[in-house]
Scaffold this active site. Structure first.
Site, PDB file in Angstrom:
ATOM      1  N   HIS A 151     -18.241  22.379   9.905  1.00 53.89           N
ATOM      2  CA  HIS A 151     -19.565  22.040   9.383  1.00 53.89           C
ATOM      3  C   HIS A 151     -20.058  23.279   8.641  1.00 53.89           C
ATOM      4  CE1 HIS A 151     -23.928  21.329   9.688  1.00 53.89           C
ATOM      5  NE2 HIS A 151     -23.647  20.060   9.911  1.00 53.89           N
ATOM      6  N   ASP A 228     -18.164  25.992  17.738  1.00 59.90           N
ATOM      7  CA  ASP A 228     -19.280  25.120  17.426  1.00 59.90           C
ATOM      8  C   ASP A 228     -19.158  23.894  18.331  1.00 59.90           C
ATOM      9  OD1 ASP A 228     -20.851  23.117  16.412  1.00 59.90           O
ATOM     10  OD2 ASP A 228     -20.298  23.444  14.317  1.00 59.90           O
ATOM     11  N   GLN A 231     -20.813  18.854  18.479  1.00 61.14           N
ATOM     12  CA  GLN A 231     -20.331  17.479  18.698  1.00 61.14           C
ATOM     13  C   GLN A 231     -19.477  17.354  19.949  1.00 61.14           C
ATOM     14  OE1 GLN A 231     -21.466  15.049  16.967  1.00 61.14           O
ATOM     15  NE2 GLN A 231     -22.284  16.058  15.150  1.00 61.14           N
ATOM     16  N   LYS A 254     -28.757  16.516  20.010  1.00 58.46           N
ATOM     17  CA  LYS A 254     -27.575  15.641  19.948  1.00 58.46           C
ATOM     18  C   LYS A 254     -27.137  15.206  21.345  1.00 58.46           C
ATOM     19  CE  LYS A 254     -25.779  17.884  15.799  1.00 58.46           C
ATOM     20  NZ  LYS A 254     -26.117  16.965  14.719  1.00 58.46           N
ATOM     21  N   CYS A 394     -22.414  17.444   5.649  1.00 53.23           N
ATOM     22  CA  CYS A 394     -22.407  18.919   5.662  1.00 53.23           C
ATOM     23  C   CYS A 394     -20.994  19.471   5.859  1.00 53.23           C
ATOM     24  CB  CYS A 394     -23.344  19.485   6.719  1.00 53.23           C
ATOM     25  SG  CYS A 394     -25.032  18.922   6.520  1.00 53.23           S
TER      26      CYS A 394
HETATM   27  N1  C6P Z   1     -24.382  17.637  12.237  1.00 55.08           N
HETATM   28  C1  C6P Z   1     -24.429  15.396  11.388  1.00 55.08           C
HETATM   29  O1  C6P Z   1     -24.997  14.388  11.014  1.00 55.08           O
HETATM   30  P1  C6P Z   1     -27.984  21.359  13.815  1.00 55.08           P
HETATM   31  O2  C6P Z   1     -28.407  20.631  12.592  1.00 55.08           O
HETATM   32  O3  C6P Z   1     -28.198  22.846  13.694  1.00 55.08           O
HETATM   33  O4  C6P Z   1     -28.527  20.789  15.078  1.00 55.08           O
HETATM   34  O5  C6P Z   1     -26.408  21.137  13.943  1.00 55.08           O
HETATM   35  C2  C6P Z   1     -25.563  21.612  12.944  1.00 55.08           C
HETATM   36  C3  C6P Z   1     -24.159  21.137  13.190  1.00 55.08           C
HETATM   37  C4  C6P Z   1     -23.184  22.066  13.448  1.00 55.08           C
HETATM   38  N2  C6P Z   1     -21.926  21.684  13.710  1.00 55.08           N
HETATM   39  C5  C6P Z   1     -21.565  20.400  13.738  1.00 55.08           C
HETATM   40  C6  C6P Z   1     -20.150  20.045  14.073  1.00 55.08           C
HETATM   41  C7  C6P Z   1     -22.507  19.416  13.490  1.00 55.08           C
HETATM   42  O6  C6P Z   1     -22.149  18.148  13.514  1.00 55.08           O
HETATM   43  C8  C6P Z   1     -23.834  19.794  13.186  1.00 55.08           C
HETATM   44  C9  C6P Z   1     -24.876  18.774  12.838  1.00 55.08           C
HETATM   45  C10 C6P Z   1     -25.256  16.551  11.889  1.00 55.08           C
HETATM   46  O7  C6P Z   1     -23.196  15.510  11.390  1.00 55.08           O
HETATM   47  C11 C6P Z   1     -26.308  16.926  10.888  1.00 55.08           C
HETATM   48  S1  C6P Z   1     -25.631  17.607   9.402  1.00 55.08           S
END
Ligand code: C6P
Length: 440
Positions: A151, A228, A231, A254, A394
């Site tokens: 991401h 990271d 997910q 999440k 992203c």
């Molecule tokens: N992905 C998706 O719809 P935040 O936005 O900081 O809570 O998470 C960022 C992020 C980082 N790593 C991974 C693997 C992610 O999936 C995400 C967030 C969302 O896929 C919003 S782009």
């Protein structure tokens, strides 16, 4: 053969060969979905006159009444700043906030609560490591390895710190089924490698990285692993001690928690030697005219008034997940995503990205419908009350490798059911009919 894709014919052939998909469907229901759904007020609402079918959980999950109540309760009975007052409300607020830190730490196998830093989200956690650890430790000639499925949150912060320090970023390739290619990783690893940035689970392909092996290999060359967990922590039972990374970032929103709160777990010795990320109130020991010294962990990373209510509510979300049992959460996701993979394979013009075995992926299923732009398909689904995400999620480097600008993504969680998958498939059939007629 194209990377990470399976056509309808390939998928059917595979399921015929090993019977894998049908065996997934015979798993007995691990969660009582009807009972769970009753805890989520938003699932009662209608969208475009239809019952809401919420399949955008990888973007953010819905919140159970228990989490919403915790927020209302905090502001109704306890609200006060933390670590700053001697009055009763401040003491109660501080106790609840620190109990949440401990609760979150236990959930991911941390040894001590001081290893948990509260942040806004995964993005802030990863920026904290890149800025705080990266600026202090990287120099020209150093290498940062990141995987092709990262991401942007675990790539862009490293690009920025690389530009500042003269370090270089290199991308690790993926295998044909969309997991990190360990041979390519081995080839790239060297004494120059200082950081390995890796998503534990992909938000596009759903694939789960072999974090244990990746960490072991990185540590042999003296590199740190920045995982990271955005997910994976919500879906897969997580124990940082056995997985072995040096940092793990995750977002509360999440995993049934509120927006604006997340966590960074780090090895105590690394967090201790890192300079603070932000300066201000709460993170100092002593302040002089021209310099300051830092408070011990965890306050060193808690500059300013923190997000107290949301941290406490995240603790409640974790209690909720623990009551369900993370192995049941995982089994449910395998079951529902497995059913979705099978049903999507029954639509001739659908291309699904990532492996067909639901046991090696999370509940994220990305796909395309030939001749229908993902945003158009997403709009047709919305008309049927179905929320999915359309776009590059992203992950532009990954989409470039997939050779598509965008995908449609359905992502499942604890309150989703097989009949919602059926509704998705029916609505996709409508989209296909509508748009194929238009282009004919
Ligand atoms: N992905 C998706 O719809 P935040 O936005 O900081 O809570 O998470 C960022 C992020 C980082 N790593 C991974 C693997 C992610 O999936 C995400 C967030 C969302 O896929 C919003 S782009």
């Amino acid at each position: 053969m194209q990377l990470y894709r399976e056509t309808h014919a390939e998928r059917i052939a595979k399921s015929d060969q090993n019977g894998m998909i049908s065996s997934v469907l015979s798993v007995s229901a691990p969660l009582d979905v009807e009972r769970i759904r009753a805890d989520f007020p938003i699932l009662q609402r209608k969208v475009n006159g239809r019952r809401l079918i919420y399949l955008d959980n990888a973007a953010t999950t819905q919140k159970p009444r228990q989490v919403i109540d915790a927020l209302v309760d905090f502001y109704t009975t306890t609200n006060a700043n933390v670590h700053r007052g001697v009055h009763t409300l401040s003491v109660e607020s501080t106790d609840a906030y620190e109990a949440a830190r401990e609760r979150i730490g236990r959930f991911i196998g941390a040894d001590r609560p001081e290893e948990i830093v509260f942040v806004r989200n995964t993005t802030e956690a990863l920026n904290l490591v890149a800025v705080s650890w990266g600026r202090a430790n990287l120099q020209p000639g150093d290498e940062i390895l990141a995987t092709t499925l990262e991401h942007h949150s675990n790539l862009v912060p490293w690009q920025r710190v690389a530009q500042e320090t003269g370090a270089r970023i290199r991308l690790i390739r993926l295998t044909l089924d969309g997991t990190v290619d360990l041979d390519d990783y081995r080839r790239l690893l060297s004494p120059r490698t200082r950081v390995v940035a890796v998503a534990h689970a992909s938000n596009v392909l759903g694939t789960i990285s072999d974090l244990g092996t990746i960490s072991e290999m990185a540590h042999k060359v003296g590199a740190i692993v920045v995982a990271d967990g955005a997910q994976s922590v919500p879906n897969v039972p997580t124990d940082v001690r056995t997985l072995g990374p040096d940092f793990l970032a995750f977002s509360g929103h999440k995993m049934l928690g509120p927006t604006g709160i997340g966590g960074l777990w780090g090895r105590l010795e690394l967090l201790e030697e890192m300079p603070p990320f932000l300066g201000g109130g709460g993170m100092i020991r002593e302040v002089f005219e021209d310099r300051a010294t830092w408070a011990p962990l965890p306050e060193k990373f808690d500059a300013g008034t923190p997000n107290i209510a949301d941290a406490i509510a995240l603790g409640v979300a974790i209690d909720y997940l623990d009551d369900l049992g993370m192995s049941n959460v995982r089994a449910h996701e395998v079951e529902v995503a497995g059913y979705a993979l099978e049903r999507l394979a029954s639509i001739p013009d659908v291309t699904v990205y990532g492996p067909s075995d639901p046991r090696v992926r999370t509940g994220v299923v990305s796909f395309n419908l030939e001749g229908v732009h993902p945003h158009d398909a997403g709009t047709v689904l919305d008309e049927a009350g179905i929320a999915v995400r359309a776009g590059h999620h992203c992950c532009q480097p990954l989409h470039r490798v997939l050779d598509v600008a965008a995908t449609l993504r359905a992502s499942f969680y604890v309150y989703n059911s097989a009949d919602e998958v059926d509704a998705l498939v029916d609505a996709l059939a409508t989209a296909r009919r509508l748009y194929q007629r238009k282009t004919a």
